[in-house]
Design a protein around this motif. Structure first.
Motif, PDB file in Angstrom:
ATOM      1  N   ASP A   7      -5.526   1.182  -4.160  1.00  7.17           N
ATOM      2  CA  ASP A   7      -4.528   0.633  -3.240  1.00  7.17           C
ATOM      3  C   ASP A   7      -3.499   1.696  -2.874  1.00  7.17           C
ATOM      4  O   ASP A   7      -3.112   1.833  -1.713  1.00  7.17           O
ATOM      5  N   LEU A   8      -3.066   2.467  -3.858  1.00  7.11           N
ATOM      6  CA  LEU A   8      -2.089   3.522  -3.592  1.00  7.11           C
ATOM      7  C   LEU A   8      -2.660   4.601  -2.695  1.00  7.11           C
ATOM      8  O   LEU A   8      -1.963   5.134  -1.825  1.00  7.11           O
ATOM      9  N   ALA A   9      -3.932   4.917  -2.874  1.00  7.33           N
ATOM     10  CA  ALA A   9      -4.564   5.929  -2.026  1.00  7.33           C
ATOM     11  C   ALA A   9      -4.590   5.475  -0.573  1.00  7.33           C
ATOM     12  O   ALA A   9      -4.383   6.282   0.341  1.00  7.33           O
ATOM     13  N   VAL A  10      -4.814   4.199  -0.347  1.00  8.51           N
ATOM     14  CA  VAL A  10      -4.795   3.659   1.012  1.00  8.51           C
ATOM     15  C   VAL A  10      -3.382   3.719   1.573  1.00  8.51           C
ATOM     16  O   VAL A  10      -3.153   4.151   2.706  1.00  8.51           O
ATOM     17  N   SER A  14      -0.796   5.923   5.017  1.00  6.91           N
ATOM     18  CA  SER A  14      -0.152   5.105   6.043  1.00  6.91           C
ATOM     19  C   SER A  14       0.547   5.966   7.088  1.00  6.91           C
ATOM     20  O   SER A  14       1.072   7.040   6.792  1.00  6.91           O
ATOM     21  N   ASP A  15       0.577   5.470   8.319  1.00 11.65           N
ATOM     22  CA  ASP A  15       1.338   6.121   9.385  1.00 11.65           C
ATOM     23  C   ASP A  15       2.839   5.919   9.207  1.00 11.65           C
ATOM     24  O   ASP A  15       3.641   6.636   9.790  1.00 11.65           O
ATOM     25  N   ASP A  16       3.221   4.922   8.415  1.00 12.58           N
ATOM     26  CA  ASP A  16       4.633   4.635   8.136  1.00 12.58           C
ATOM     27  C   ASP A  16       5.114   5.597   7.048  1.00 12.58           C
ATOM     28  O   ASP A  16       4.641   5.528   5.913  1.00 12.58           O
ATOM     29  N   LEU A  21       5.755   7.464   1.450  1.00 17.25           N
ATOM     30  CA  LEU A  21       6.618   8.033   0.403  1.00 17.25           C
ATOM     31  C   LEU A  21       6.690   7.135  -0.830  1.00 17.25           C
ATOM     32  O   LEU A  21       6.668   7.625  -1.966  1.00 17.25           O
ATOM     33  N   ARG A  22       6.766   5.819  -0.616  1.00 24.06           N
ATOM     34  CA  ARG A  22       6.754   4.904  -1.771  1.00 24.06           C
ATOM     35  C   ARG A  22       5.436   5.017  -2.534  1.00 24.06           C
ATOM     36  O   ARG A  22       5.419   4.986  -3.770  1.00 24.06           O
ATOM     37  N   ALA A  23       4.343   5.168  -1.787  1.00 26.64           N
ATOM     38  CA  ALA A  23       3.039   5.319  -2.438  1.00 26.64           C
ATOM     39  C   ALA A  23       2.963   6.627  -3.225  1.00 26.64           C
ATOM     40  O   ALA A  23       2.420   6.662  -4.326  1.00 26.64           O
ATOM     41  N   VAL A  24       3.511   7.702  -2.669  1.00 25.81           N
ATOM     42  CA  VAL A  24       3.534   8.984  -3.384  1.00 25.81           C
ATOM     43  C   VAL A  24       4.316   8.841  -4.691  1.00 25.81           C
ATOM     44  O   VAL A  24       3.880   9.313  -5.750  1.00 25.81           O
TER      45      VAL A  24
END
Length: 76
Positions: A7-10, A14-16, A21-24
């Motif tokens: 899920d984090l890799a997806v 993101s274009d957002d 950044l939250r995922a990173v």
């Protein structure tokens, strides 16, 4: 919030930029937990700080400083 790596890799793609950044940040936290688990496992098996450092591509001092004085890993 525990998210799986897939899920984090997806989300990181993101274009957002805020979502990315939250995922990173979440991936970084996940990676730190996984590294700590493997460092502790290696130490429990008698692997030296130098051998661990070599595998992580860091100095012995860095890995020792990051992990030697922390208590045992708390499992969830």
């Amino acid at each position: 919030m525990d998210e799986d790596a897939q899920d984090l890799a997806v989300r990181v793609a993101s274009d957002d930029p805020w979502e990315g950044l939250r995922a990173v940040a979440a991936l970084r936290a996940l990676l730190e937990r996984v590294e700590r688990i493997h460092v502790q496992s290696a130490r429990d098996r008698g692997v030296s700080w130098q051998e661990i450092a070599d595998q992580l591509g860091v100095s012995k001092q860095a890995v020792h400083q990051n992990y030697a004085k922390r208590g045992p890993l708390r499992r969830r």
